[in-house]
Design a protein around this motif. Structure first.
Motif, PDB file in Angstrom:
ATOM      1  N   ASP A 142      10.922  -5.921  -0.070  1.00 38.79           N
ATOM      2  CA  ASP A 142      11.256  -7.538   0.724  1.00 38.79           C
ATOM      3  C   ASP A 142      11.548  -6.653   2.585  1.00 38.79           C
ATOM      4  OD1 ASP A 142      12.834  -4.780   0.917  1.00 38.79           O
ATOM      5  OD2 ASP A 142      14.576  -5.484  -0.263  1.00 38.79           O
ATOM      6  N   SER A 143      10.697  -5.533   3.170  1.00 38.57           N
ATOM      7  CA  SER A 143      10.711  -4.881   4.170  1.00 38.57           C
ATOM      8  C   SER A 143       9.195  -4.875   4.994  1.00 38.57           C
ATOM      9  CB  SER A 143      11.661  -4.316   4.799  1.00 38.57           C
ATOM     10  OG  SER A 143      11.804  -2.948   4.268  1.00 38.57           O
ATOM     11  N   ALA A 144       9.370  -4.776   6.338  1.00 42.92           N
ATOM     12  CA  ALA A 144       8.540  -4.876   6.449  1.00 42.92           C
ATOM     13  C   ALA A 144       7.575  -2.800   6.065  1.00 42.92           C
ATOM     14  CB  ALA A 144       8.647  -5.096   7.630  1.00 42.92           C
ATOM     15  N   LYS A 145       8.856  -2.348   6.247  1.00 41.90           N
ATOM     16  CA  LYS A 145       9.105  -0.618   6.618  1.00 41.90           C
ATOM     17  C   LYS A 145       8.410  -0.720   4.922  1.00 41.90           C
ATOM     18  CE  LYS A 145      12.741   0.928   9.787  1.00 41.90           C
ATOM     19  NZ  LYS A 145      13.724   1.191   9.737  1.00 41.90           N
ATOM     20  N   LYS A 146       9.004  -1.321   3.492  1.00 38.49           N
ATOM     21  CA  LYS A 146       8.302  -0.552   2.627  1.00 38.49           C
ATOM     22  C   LYS A 146       7.123  -1.254   2.154  1.00 38.49           C
ATOM     23  CE  LYS A 146      12.909  -1.469  -0.195  1.00 38.49           C
ATOM     24  NZ  LYS A 146      13.578  -2.223  -0.644  1.00 38.49           N
ATOM     25  N   GLU A 147       6.433  -2.062   3.112  1.00 42.27           N
ATOM     26  CA  GLU A 147       5.081  -2.469   2.839  1.00 42.27           C
ATOM     27  C   GLU A 147       4.825  -1.144   2.970  1.00 42.27           C
ATOM     28  OE1 GLU A 147       4.259  -6.674   4.334  1.00 42.27           O
ATOM     29  OE2 GLU A 147       5.727  -7.097   2.708  1.00 42.27           O
ATOM     30  N   VAL A 148       4.763  -1.090   4.734  1.00 37.81           N
ATOM     31  CA  VAL A 148       3.900   0.084   5.687  1.00 37.81           C
ATOM     32  C   VAL A 148       3.489   1.303   4.650  1.00 37.81           C
ATOM     33  CG1 VAL A 148       4.036   1.910   7.566  1.00 37.81           C
ATOM     34  CG2 VAL A 148       4.455  -0.491   7.743  1.00 37.81           C
ATOM     35  N   PHE A 149       5.203   1.803   3.910  1.00 35.62           N
ATOM     36  CA  PHE A 149       4.959   2.872   2.651  1.00 35.62           C
ATOM     37  C   PHE A 149       4.355   2.848   1.989  1.00 35.62           C
ATOM     38  CE2 PHE A 149       6.463   5.104  -1.035  1.00 35.62           C
ATOM     39  CZ  PHE A 149       6.345   5.934  -1.020  1.00 35.62           C
ATOM     40  N   ASN A 150       4.168   1.765   1.474  1.00 36.77           N
ATOM     41  CA  ASN A 150       2.933   1.766   0.385  1.00 36.77           C
ATOM     42  C   ASN A 150       1.293   2.190   1.373  1.00 36.77           C
ATOM     43  OD1 ASN A 150       5.139   1.075  -1.242  1.00 36.77           O
ATOM     44  ND2 ASN A 150       4.194  -0.994  -2.277  1.00 36.77           N
ATOM     45  N   CYS A 151       1.167   0.868   1.721  1.00 34.13           N
ATOM     46  CA  CYS A 151      -0.037   1.315   2.570  1.00 34.13           C
ATOM     47  C   CYS A 151      -0.743   2.794   2.836  1.00 34.13           C
ATOM     48  CB  CYS A 151      -0.116   0.885   3.665  1.00 34.13           C
ATOM     49  SG  CYS A 151      -1.725   0.461   5.042  1.00 34.13           S
ATOM     50  N   ARG A 152       0.427   3.334   3.602  1.00 33.36           N
ATOM     51  CA  ARG A 152       0.433   4.503   3.621  1.00 33.36           C
ATOM     52  C   ARG A 152      -0.301   5.637   2.624  1.00 33.36           C
ATOM     53  NH1 ARG A 152       1.110   6.837   8.268  1.00 33.36           N
ATOM     54  NH2 ARG A 152       0.767   4.824  10.819  1.00 33.36           N
ATOM     55  N   LEU A 153       1.241   5.504   1.253  1.00 33.27           N
ATOM     56  CA  LEU A 153       0.785   6.152   0.196  1.00 33.27           C
ATOM     57  C   LEU A 153      -0.160   5.492  -0.316  1.00 33.27           C
ATOM     58  CD1 LEU A 153       3.468   7.151  -2.404  1.00 33.27           C
ATOM     59  CD2 LEU A 153       1.326   5.929  -2.801  1.00 33.27           C
ATOM     60  N   SER A 154      -0.724   4.572  -0.727  1.00 26.56           N
ATOM     61  CA  SER A 154      -1.421   4.023  -1.356  1.00 26.56           C
ATOM     62  C   SER A 154      -3.257   4.532  -0.743  1.00 26.56           C
ATOM     63  CB  SER A 154      -2.050   2.430  -1.183  1.00 26.56           C
ATOM     64  OG  SER A 154      -0.664   2.519  -2.758  1.00 26.56           O
ATOM     65  N   ARG A 155      -2.960   4.651   0.719  1.00 20.19           N
ATOM     66  CA  ARG A 155      -5.088   4.865   1.139  1.00 20.19           C
ATOM     67  C   ARG A 155      -4.699   6.636   0.866  1.00 20.19           C
ATOM     68  NH1 ARG A 155      -4.905   4.771   8.030  1.00 20.19           N
ATOM     69  NH2 ARG A 155      -3.132   5.726   7.550  1.00 20.19           N
ATOM     70  N   ALA A 156      -3.953   7.391   0.818  1.00 22.06           N
ATOM     71  CA  ALA A 156      -3.579   8.508   0.498  1.00 22.06           C
ATOM     72  C   ALA A 156      -3.545   9.261  -1.094  1.00 22.06           C
ATOM     73  CB  ALA A 156      -2.179   9.292   1.150  1.00 22.06           C
ATOM     74  N   ARG A 157      -2.992   8.414  -2.263  1.00 22.89           N
ATOM     75  CA  ARG A 157      -3.381   8.547  -3.379  1.00 22.89           C
ATOM     76  C   ARG A 157      -4.644   7.740  -3.406  1.00 22.89           C
ATOM     77  NH1 ARG A 157      -3.789   6.174  -8.670  1.00 22.89           N
ATOM     78  NH2 ARG A 157      -3.790   3.808  -6.504  1.00 22.89           N
ATOM     79  N   HIS A 158      -5.359   7.436  -2.934  1.00 20.82           N
ATOM     80  CA  HIS A 158      -6.726   7.149  -3.547  1.00 20.82           C
ATOM     81  C   HIS A 158      -8.011   7.933  -3.492  1.00 20.82           C
ATOM     82  CE1 HIS A 158      -5.968   2.110  -2.791  1.00 20.82           C
ATOM     83  NE2 HIS A 158      -5.510   2.572  -4.251  1.00 20.82           N
ATOM     84  N   ILE A 159      -7.194   9.109  -2.979  1.00 17.76           N
ATOM     85  CA  ILE A 159      -8.441  10.093  -3.000  1.00 17.76           C
ATOM     86  C   ILE A 159      -8.950  10.602  -4.899  1.00 17.76           C
ATOM     87  CG2 ILE A 159      -6.990  11.936  -2.918  1.00 17.76           C
ATOM     88  CD1 ILE A 159      -8.585  13.152  -0.635  1.00 17.76           C
ATOM     89  N   VAL A 160      -8.161  10.870  -5.014  1.00 14.54           N
ATOM     90  CA  VAL A 160      -8.124  10.879  -6.227  1.00 14.54           C
ATOM     91  C   VAL A 160      -8.893   9.638  -6.939  1.00 14.54           C
ATOM     92  CG1 VAL A 160      -6.267   9.688  -7.445  1.00 14.54           C
ATOM     93  CG2 VAL A 160      -6.792  11.655  -8.882  1.00 14.54           C
TER      94      VAL A 160
END
Length: 306
Positions: free
Chosen positions: A218-236
């Motif tokens: 429900d906020s842009a900050k949460k979307e940015v958080f998801n983007c950053r986390l998913s980008r780093a997590r995709h390494i696995v």
């Protein structure tokens, strides 16, 4: 695998797989044992098929390959060392931040379902909604290397259940992993803990982060958080992709006894770490992967499109 790395690997395993000649026949040499073992996961062929290229009977291959894979996992332990000090955890976190711009990440975890042909009369023990599988749980660092792998759980158990059955999770809960204490990232981010990244299948804990669910964005900050986390997590996810592309045994159901499947899978994970360390330019070249443009965030496609 180039000749230099192969000779190094052969020197490591030879003392453990060398057999004595008898008055009846000459023993299969360490070189023959190792080459047959490497061909098995790399090609995904059956013992019956490999007998033509190795000149070793399927019955002998059924003993040689699991035994040698087990030795590979043991002798290559230095390439799969789980951090045991705060300094080593901070080294991993520093590299994650440099490459993926997410501070205090000390590993990405996920589970890979490996398809098998289950033993006779096993019923639904290995069955899940994807088919019949065993689960490979892995924690990887920013260099595309495994920190720890676990492959003992049947496919009926979820990724979260697999995690809770590991010694890693027990140590994590009891705070016995020697992870660094929370510290400041910046003036605005203080007392931030060091965390592992996971997807939505894993439990949310102080030291395990996962993305916000879609309904909570429900906020842009949460979307940015998801983007950053998913980008780093995709390494696995990338590590699993490299593993499956280089070891074709993962592209079809594995027809072995479960204890032998475990030895083969663990051996290939150790080989993956060795090859990433020794010859990453040919084993997992950068130009075959998608990359991100640091200026506008767009994806740069390369040889992976061909």
């Amino acid at each position: 695998m180039n000749e230099t790395v192969y000779q190094k690997l052969l020197s490591l395993v030879s003392p453990f797989i060398k057999k004595k000649d008898t008055i009846m026949r000459r023993a299969i040499s360490p070189h023959e044992r190792l080459t047959a073992t490497l061909r098995f996961p790399a090609t995904g062929r059956s013992y019956e098929c490999l007998k033509f290229s190795t000149r070793i009977s399927p019955q002998s291959l059924g003993k040689i390959i699991p035994e040698t894979c087990n030795i590979l996992y043991k002798v290559l332990g230095k390439y799969m060392q789980f951090p045991n000090s705060e300094e080593k955890w901070k080294e991993i976190a520093t590299l994650f931040e440099e490459r993926w711009h997410f501070p205090h990440c000390i590993g990405a975890m996920d589970g890979k379902h490996i398809e098998i042909i289950p033993p006779h009369n096993s019923g639904s023990y290995y069955h899940n909604y994807k088919g019949k599988h065993m689960v490979l749980l892995a924690i990887v660092d920013a260099k595309y290397q495994f920190l720890q792998v676990d492959f003992r759980t049947n496919g009926r158990i979820s990724d979260c259940g697999v995690l809770q059955n590991t010694s890693f999770f027990e140590k994590l809960v009891n705070e016995n992993l020697h992870i660094s204490q929370p510290d400041d990232v910046s003036d605005n981010l203080k007392n931030v803990p060091y965390v592992f990244f996971a997807d939505d299948a894993f439990p949310l804990r102080t030291n395990i982060l996962k993305p916000f669910r879609q309904g909570l964005l429900d906020s842009a900050k949460k979307e940015v958080f998801n983007c950053r986390l998913s980008r780093a997590r995709h390494i696995v996810e990338n590590v699993f992709g490299i593993l499956a592309s280089r070891f074709r045994i993962f592209q079809s159901p594995i027809n072995l006894e479960p204890e032998n499947i475990e030895k083969v899978v663990m051996g290939t994970c150790a080989l993956h770490n060795l090859l990433i360390e020794q010859q990453s330019n040919t084993y997992a070249p950068v130009n075959l992967m998608y990359q991100e443009n640091n200026y506008d965030g767009s994806v740069i496609s390369s040889g992976c499109d061909r």
